[in-house]
Design an enzyme around this catalytic site. Sequence first.
Site, short mmCIF file in Angstrom:
data_model
loop_
_atom_site.label_atom_id
_atom_site.label_comp_id
_atom_site.label_asym_id
_atom_site.label_seq_id
_atom_site.Cartn_x
_atom_site.Cartn_y
_atom_site.Cartn_z
N SER A 1 0.75 -1.18 -0.25
CA SER A 1 0.02 -0.05 0.49
C SER A 1 1.25 1.53 -0.52
O SER A 1 2.18 0.71 0.19
CB SER A 1 -0.51 -0.01 1.35
OG SER A 1 -1.38 1.17 1.58
N TYR B 1 -1.68 -0.37 11.25
CA TYR B 1 -1.61 -1.47 9.78
C TYR B 1 -1.16 -0.48 8.82
O TYR B 1 0.00 -1.72 8.08
CB TYR B 1 -3.27 -1.23 9.30
CG TYR B 1 -2.84 -1.13 7.53
CD1 TYR B 1 -3.61 -2.61 7.20
CD2 TYR B 1 -3.35 -0.21 7.01
CE1 TYR B 1 -3.63 -2.42 5.51
CE2 TYR B 1 -3.42 -0.49 5.70
CZ TYR B 1 -3.66 -1.55 4.67
OH TYR B 1 -3.83 -1.74 3.84
N LYS C 1 2.45 -3.64 7.17
CA LYS C 1 2.47 -3.59 5.31
C LYS C 1 3.63 -3.24 5.92
O LYS C 1 4.51 -4.46 4.67
CB LYS C 1 1.80 -3.19 5.35
CG LYS C 1 0.66 -2.91 4.40
CD LYS C 1 0.30 -4.21 3.80
CE LYS C 1 -1.76 -4.51 3.34
NZ LYS C 1 -1.85 -6.00 2.88
P1 NAD Z 1 -11.21 -6.91 1.92
O1 NAD Z 1 -10.77 -7.31 3.06
O2 NAD Z 1 -12.35 -7.33 0.98
O3 NAD Z 1 -10.09 -8.51 1.32
C1 NAD Z 1 -9.09 -8.76 2.08
C2 NAD Z 1 -9.73 -10.46 1.94
O4 NAD Z 1 -9.83 -10.89 3.03
C3 NAD Z 1 -11.84 -10.62 2.99
O5 NAD Z 1 -11.92 -11.57 2.08
C4 NAD Z 1 -11.02 -11.57 4.49
O6 NAD Z 1 -11.87 -12.31 4.46
C5 NAD Z 1 -9.93 -12.71 4.20
N1 NAD Z 1 -8.92 -12.33 4.78
C6 NAD Z 1 -8.41 -11.54 5.67
N2 NAD Z 1 -7.69 -12.23 7.05
C7 NAD Z 1 -7.58 -13.81 6.01
C8 NAD Z 1 -6.96 -14.90 7.07
N3 NAD Z 1 -6.07 -14.72 7.50
N4 NAD Z 1 -7.05 -15.80 6.17
C9 NAD Z 1 -8.16 -15.35 5.07
N5 NAD Z 1 -8.50 -14.71 4.75
C10 NAD Z 1 -8.27 -13.28 5.48
O7 NAD Z 1 -9.58 -6.22 1.50
P2 NAD Z 1 -9.27 -5.84 -0.24
O8 NAD Z 1 -9.80 -4.52 -0.31
O9 NAD Z 1 -9.24 -6.82 -0.77
O10 NAD Z 1 -7.48 -5.95 0.07
C11 NAD Z 1 -7.06 -6.52 -0.22
C12 NAD Z 1 -5.81 -6.57 0.41
O11 NAD Z 1 -5.08 -4.77 -0.67
C13 NAD Z 1 -5.21 -6.16 2.17
O12 NAD Z 1 -3.98 -6.89 2.36
C14 NAD Z 1 -5.35 -4.63 1.70
O13 NAD Z 1 -4.54 -4.57 3.10
C15 NAD Z 1 -4.31 -4.89 0.57
N6 NAD Z 1 -4.86 -2.95 0.27
C16 NAD Z 1 -5.91 -2.57 0.19
C17 NAD Z 1 -6.40 -1.31 0.03
C18 NAD Z 1 -7.37 -0.54 -0.60
O14 NAD Z 1 -7.98 0.52 -0.35
N7 NAD Z 1 -8.83 -1.56 -0.68
C19 NAD Z 1 -4.98 -0.41 -0.34
C20 NAD Z 1 -4.06 -0.55 -0.45
C21 NAD Z 1 -3.34 -2.38 0.35
C1 UD1 Z 2 -6.78 5.58 3.42
C2 UD1 Z 2 -6.19 4.68 4.50
C3 UD1 Z 2 -5.49 3.67 3.69
C4 UD1 Z 2 -5.89 2.73 3.79
C5 UD1 Z 2 -6.97 3.66 2.63
C6 UD1 Z 2 -7.44 1.72 2.03
C7 UD1 Z 2 -6.48 6.62 6.87
C8 UD1 Z 2 -5.68 7.69 7.25
N1 UD1 Z 2 -5.80 5.92 5.83
O1 UD1 Z 2 -6.30 6.11 2.87
O2 UD1 Z 2 -4.19 3.61 5.06
O3 UD1 Z 2 -4.88 2.27 2.77
O4 UD1 Z 2 -7.71 4.05 2.96
O5 UD1 Z 2 -8.20 1.34 2.39
O6 UD1 Z 2 -7.44 5.99 7.49
N2 UD1 Z 2 -12.51 11.62 3.63
C9 UD1 Z 2 -13.46 12.64 3.84
N3 UD1 Z 2 -14.53 12.09 4.70
C10 UD1 Z 2 -14.40 10.63 4.88
C11 UD1 Z 2 -13.87 9.55 4.23
C12 UD1 Z 2 -12.65 10.34 3.11
O7 UD1 Z 2 -13.05 13.73 4.12
O8 UD1 Z 2 -15.91 10.22 5.56
C13 UD1 Z 2 -11.20 11.99 2.87
C14 UD1 Z 2 -9.61 11.49 3.07
O9 UD1 Z 2 -8.93 12.61 4.64
C15 UD1 Z 2 -8.96 11.10 2.54
C16 UD1 Z 2 -9.86 11.08 1.19
O10 UD1 Z 2 -10.77 11.28 1.47
O11 UD1 Z 2 -8.45 13.22 2.26
C17 UD1 Z 2 -10.01 9.59 1.30
O12 UD1 Z 2 -9.71 8.89 1.89
P1 UD1 Z 2 -9.36 7.66 2.40
O13 UD1 Z 2 -10.66 7.11 1.17
O14 UD1 Z 2 -10.21 6.96 3.42
O15 UD1 Z 2 -8.54 6.99 1.39
P2 UD1 Z 2 -6.84 7.19 1.80
O16 UD1 Z 2 -6.89 8.82 3.52
O17 UD1 Z 2 -5.95 7.31 1.24
#
Ligand code: NAD
Ligand code: UD1
Length: 338
Positions: free
Chosen positions: A125, A149, A153
């Site tokens: 991330s 978190y 990572k």
């Molecule tokens: P998500 O929660 O939708 O998917 C993650 C899946 O992993 C879920 O289905 C959950 O049930 C499963 N899981 C969690 N722990 C587990 C375990 N110990 N064993 C087996 N399954 C398990 O999340 P996502 O948005 O699809 O994210 C996927 C990956 O990408 C995560 O590692 C997350 O940290 C990373 N990531 C997500 C974002 C984002 O904004 N969505 C941003 C950066 C990185």
């Molecule tokens: C957040 C997480 C980041 C994670 C990512 C995806 C934090 C500090 N960061 O990132 O670690 O990888 O989500 O899960 O939680 N905002 C509002 N109102 C809201 C929600 C968000 O104004 O109700 C603003 C935030 O301040 C930010 C932008 O929208 O400026 C995006 O927020 P968000 O969607 O949570 O994503 P990230 O901040 O990129």
Amino acid sequence: MATILITGGTGYIGAHAAAELMAAGWDVVLLDNLRNSTPGVLDRLAALTGKRAPFVQADVRDAAALDQVFAAHRIEAVMHFAGLKSVGQSWQQAALYLDNNVGGTACLVAAMERASVRRLVFSSSATVYGEPDGVPIPESAPLRSTNPYGRSKLLCEDMLRELQGADSRWQVALLRYFTPVGAHPSALLGESPQGVPNNLMPYIAQVAAGLRPELQVFGQDYPTLDGTGVRDYIHVVDLAQGHVAALRYVQQSGKGITVNLGTGQGISVLQMVRAFEAASGRPVALRFVDRRPGDVAACYAATDLAHSALGWRAQLPLSAMCADAWRWQQALAADRAE
Ligand code: NAD
Ligand code: UD1
């Protein structure tokens, strides 16, 4: 083609990656403990791709279950999405985040080693850049974490760098996602946050749908174009295709890579609200409140490496991110009404 194991395969990004891999001709096996997803995703993936992916309900910390999966399928690479991702929750349950995210990755890597499968695509991330020194952020920027978190990572990245440095048979792609949003254009796959959404796009979608009265905009005094936070939002389908490109890269080059997956374009909260209003035709009421602790002013990717090494660029514009998120929000509402 050989089979790709997708951990976290019924989750938001894992399911989209499964769809793209299957469309590109790969076989996949999905593994998930269903902590943050439901098995209904498997039916929708089958409807989308015309093929039912095998599914194993298991935890990545369960070594015996992993050994069984590697014994039962000819796995050629693993895409590791399984993880917990809420920054807020990680402050309350830091030990759980270490165990699940770091312990889970260690357990997976050990099982891969036992099975002699040493090709891994890992969900990292942009959070590993912490408060960046400048934007756009190159992969060479200093790494730091601002919450448990993010620390989990970083620890996974360190572990995987160590592994690759010690044993050149390992090929690891560390993919640093910026802010994934949107849904599959079919409205069959998307994100269904439980409870109050933490992230901007799902929150806006619920306000547009009339499920919440107003968006709280966290901060209006950032040094950005309109005072609100700026992020690099990337369509989840583009992100999934970036995984396919990264897999091909490690297969063809025999090397690992650490690369940003973003669009390179910064979008403010207010720009996102306007774009969503245009895509949905619905007003999004908002109110300015204090900054969210831990938020940075602006965060967007340098994308040169993804383009030069992977031959991949994000294609889908903000209007498509909003239109697809809105279509998905309406599909969720229709499901609930049934
Ligand atoms: P998500 O929660 O939708 O998917 C993650 C899946 O992993 C879920 O289905 C959950 O049930 C499963 N899981 C969690 N722990 C587990 C375990 N110990 N064993 C087996 N399954 C398990 O999340 P996502 O948005 O699809 O994210 C996927 C990956 O990408 C995560 O590692 C997350 O940290 C990373 N990531 C997500 C974002 C984002 O904004 N969505 C941003 C950066 C990185
Ligand atoms: C957040 C997480 C980041 C994670 C990512 C995806 C934090 C500090 N960061 O990132 O670690 O990888 O989500 O899960 O939680 N905002 C509002 N109102 C809201 C929600 C968000 O104004 O109700 C603003 C935030 O301040 C930010 C932008 O929208 O400026 C995006 O927020 P968000 O969607 O949570 O994503 P990230 O901040 O990129």
